[in-house]
Design a protein around this motif. Structure first.
Motif, PDB file in Angstrom:
ATOM      1  N   ILE A   1       4.924   4.972   0.560  1.00 43.98           N
ATOM      2  CA  ILE A   1       4.741   4.761   1.850  1.00 43.98           C
ATOM      3  C   ILE A   1       4.029   3.917   2.152  1.00 43.98           C
ATOM      4  O   ILE A   1       2.599   3.857   1.656  1.00 43.98           O
ATOM      5  N   HIS A   2       4.711   2.853   3.051  1.00 47.62           N
ATOM      6  CA  HIS A   2       3.936   1.260   2.986  1.00 47.62           C
ATOM      7  C   HIS A   2       3.365   1.685   5.238  1.00 47.62           C
ATOM      8  O   HIS A   2       4.242   2.135   5.531  1.00 47.62           O
ATOM      9  N   VAL A   3       1.853   2.233   5.322  1.00 46.79           N
ATOM     10  CA  VAL A   3       2.014   2.397   5.833  1.00 46.79           C
ATOM     11  C   VAL A   3       0.852   1.192   6.728  1.00 46.79           C
ATOM     12  O   VAL A   3      -0.017   0.383   6.466  1.00 46.79           O
ATOM     13  N   LYS A   4       1.192   0.626   7.783  1.00 48.85           N
ATOM     14  CA  LYS A   4      -0.192  -0.072   9.059  1.00 48.85           C
ATOM     15  C   LYS A   4      -0.637   0.737   9.770  1.00 48.85           C
ATOM     16  O   LYS A   4      -0.591   1.482  10.182  1.00 48.85           O
ATOM     17  N   SER A   5      -2.116   0.640   9.429  1.00 50.19           N
ATOM     18  CA  SER A   5      -3.197   1.159  10.681  1.00 50.19           C
ATOM     19  C   SER A   5      -4.317   0.457  11.058  1.00 50.19           C
ATOM     20  O   SER A   5      -5.023  -0.483   9.751  1.00 50.19           O
ATOM     21  N   GLY A   6      -5.407   1.030  11.874  1.00 48.19           N
ATOM     22  CA  GLY A   6      -6.671   0.589  12.398  1.00 48.19           C
ATOM     23  C   GLY A   6      -8.118   0.142  11.286  1.00 48.19           C
ATOM     24  O   GLY A   6      -8.322  -0.331  11.800  1.00 48.19           O
ATOM     25  N   ILE A   7      -7.251   1.466  10.492  1.00 46.07           N
ATOM     26  CA  ILE A   7      -8.277   1.782   9.513  1.00 46.07           C
ATOM     27  C   ILE A   7      -8.238   1.597   8.255  1.00 46.07           C
ATOM     28  O   ILE A   7      -9.214   1.625   7.177  1.00 46.07           O
ATOM     29  N   THR A   8      -6.874   0.454   7.709  1.00 48.14           N
ATOM     30  CA  THR A   8      -6.885   0.497   6.228  1.00 48.14           C
ATOM     31  C   THR A   8      -8.191  -0.689   6.041  1.00 48.14           C
ATOM     32  O   THR A   8      -8.161  -0.205   4.570  1.00 48.14           O
ATOM     33  N   HIS A   9      -8.774  -1.511   7.098  1.00 48.65           N
ATOM     34  CA  HIS A   9      -9.467  -2.263   6.171  1.00 48.65           C
ATOM     35  C   HIS A   9     -11.278  -1.809   5.251  1.00 48.65           C
ATOM     36  O   HIS A   9     -11.512  -2.311   5.524  1.00 48.65           O
TER      37      HIS A   9
ATOM     38  N   VAL B   1      -4.390   6.303  -2.369  1.00 49.82           N
ATOM     39  CA  VAL B   1      -4.138   5.225  -1.326  1.00 49.82           C
ATOM     40  C   VAL B   1      -3.867   4.462  -2.969  1.00 49.82           C
ATOM     41  O   VAL B   1      -4.756   4.324  -3.945  1.00 49.82           O
ATOM     42  N   VAL B   2      -2.703   3.310  -3.162  1.00 52.70           N
ATOM     43  CA  VAL B   2      -2.265   2.934  -4.301  1.00 52.70           C
ATOM     44  C   VAL B   2      -2.630   1.386  -4.482  1.00 52.70           C
ATOM     45  O   VAL B   2      -2.931   0.259  -5.218  1.00 52.70           O
ATOM     46  N   ALA B   3      -1.973   0.585  -2.929  1.00 54.76           N
ATOM     47  CA  ALA B   3      -2.317  -0.454  -3.058  1.00 54.76           C
ATOM     48  C   ALA B   3      -2.810  -1.221  -1.195  1.00 54.76           C
ATOM     49  O   ALA B   3      -2.848   0.115  -0.426  1.00 54.76           O
ATOM     50  N   ILE B   4      -3.458  -2.850  -1.121  1.00 53.59           N
ATOM     51  CA  ILE B   4      -4.239  -2.465   0.422  1.00 53.59           C
ATOM     52  C   ILE B   4      -3.610  -4.037  -0.172  1.00 53.59           C
ATOM     53  O   ILE B   4      -3.586  -5.346  -0.941  1.00 53.59           O
ATOM     54  N   GLU B   5      -3.005  -4.550   1.418  1.00 55.03           N
ATOM     55  CA  GLU B   5      -2.262  -5.267   1.679  1.00 55.03           C
ATOM     56  C   GLU B   5      -2.512  -5.989   2.955  1.00 55.03           C
ATOM     57  O   GLU B   5      -1.854  -5.593   3.833  1.00 55.03           O
ATOM     58  N   GLY B   6      -3.210  -6.722   3.662  1.00 57.11           N
ATOM     59  CA  GLY B   6      -3.719  -7.335   4.980  1.00 57.11           C
ATOM     60  C   GLY B   6      -3.764  -5.823   4.976  1.00 57.11           C
ATOM     61  O   GLY B   6      -5.186  -4.396   5.461  1.00 57.11           O
ATOM     62  N   ASP B   7      -3.301  -5.517   7.157  1.00 57.59           N
ATOM     63  CA  ASP B   7      -3.457  -4.371   7.981  1.00 57.59           C
ATOM     64  C   ASP B   7      -2.445  -3.099   6.885  1.00 57.59           C
ATOM     65  O   ASP B   7      -2.257  -2.289   8.092  1.00 57.59           O
ATOM     66  N   THR B   8      -1.495  -2.828   6.330  1.00 58.78           N
ATOM     67  CA  THR B   8      -1.428  -2.156   5.520  1.00 58.78           C
ATOM     68  C   THR B   8      -1.445  -2.258   4.350  1.00 58.78           C
ATOM     69  O   THR B   8      -2.092  -2.588   3.214  1.00 58.78           O
ATOM     70  N   TYR B   9      -1.975  -0.145   3.834  1.00 57.93           N
ATOM     71  CA  TYR B   9      -1.976  -0.354   2.457  1.00 57.93           C
ATOM     72  C   TYR B   9      -0.593   1.100   2.187  1.00 57.93           C
ATOM     73  O   TYR B   9       0.303   1.371   2.696  1.00 57.93           O
ATOM     74  N   THR B  10      -0.623   1.444   1.082  1.00 61.00           N
ATOM     75  CA  THR B  10       0.530   1.928  -0.031  1.00 61.00           C
ATOM     76  C   THR B  10      -0.136   3.099  -0.359  1.00 61.00           C
ATOM     77  O   THR B  10      -1.323   3.335  -1.127  1.00 61.00           O
ATOM     78  N   VAL B  11       0.856   4.569   0.075  1.00 64.91           N
ATOM     79  CA  VAL B  11       0.382   5.674  -1.194  1.00 64.91           C
ATOM     80  C   VAL B  11       1.678   6.182  -1.876  1.00 64.91           C
ATOM     81  O   VAL B  11       2.950   5.735  -1.011  1.00 64.91           O
TER      82      VAL B  11
END
Length: 196
Positions: free
Chosen positions: A24-32, A49-59
């Motif tokens: 699941i890829h999620v864009k959020s204001g807390i990603t950073h 959280v298994v990956a982070i890219e820009g303002d999107t992270y993956t679970v």
């Protein structure tokens, strides 16, 4: 461990099946502010959280999680309630929430009440979960107080702030939600059940 106080709304940007898992890829204001291996509650479901890219992270959700929650209803573009794990020593503004969904429920009624909303939910009583009036319930990760309680249903009252800052504004009759019943109540129910 969580409190049920929603920090942020995220948006699902992609869903990828890999065998029985769902990424699941999620864009959020807390990603950073996130880091790999951190636990985040998504509509009350604790995922790592298994990956982070820009303002999107993956679970990633495994089959067990998909079977017991509403995650298999999620679509790209859906909003989700987000909460990071609680900090020890901080205020517990909601109640103790584990991020382990007990079962799903269904929204059966929404009533406007002159400045607030009353939502009614049903659930399968065969799983022996219970609510009590003025007790705590977690709906999609949001800590709430039960207004009235029956064997297979309960209601909650939603103030405007909660309506606007959680996904309650997206609910309709028939919406499937994740339910986590009060942990203290679950222990009491288990103890009482063992006495019979």
């Amino acid at each position: 461990m969580f409190t049920g106080i929603i920090e942020e709304l995220g948006t699902i940007t992609a869903l990828e099946k890999e065998r029985e898992n769902l990424h699941i890829h999620v864009k959020s204001g807390i990603t950073h502010e996130l880091k790999i291996d951190q636990s985040v509650a998504h509509n009350g479901v604790c995922l790592t959280v298994v990956a982070i890219e820009g303002d999107t992270y993956t679970v990633t959700a495994i089959k067990e999680t998909l079977d017991k929650t509403s995650l298999d209803h999620w679509k790209v573009g859906d909003e989700v309630n987000l909460e990071r794990g609680m900090k020890m020593g901080a205020r517990l503004d909601g109640h103790i929430v584990q991020g382990h969904v007990d079962q799903t429920g269904t929204c059966t009624a929404i009533a406007e009440e002159d400045g607030s909303w009353r939502y009614t939910f049903t659930y399968d009583p065969a799983q022996n979960n219970v609510t009590i009036e003025k007790g705590s319930i977690t709906i999609d990760g949001t800590s709430l107080t039960v207004v009235d309680s029956g064997k297979d249903h309960f209601s909650v009252a939603i103030i405007p702030y909660t309506y606007e800052h959680t996904i309650f504004h997206t609910y309709k009759e028939g919406t499937t939600v994740n339910l986590e019943f009060d942990v203290v109540g679950k222990y009491v129910a288990r103890i009482m059940g063992n006495r019979e």
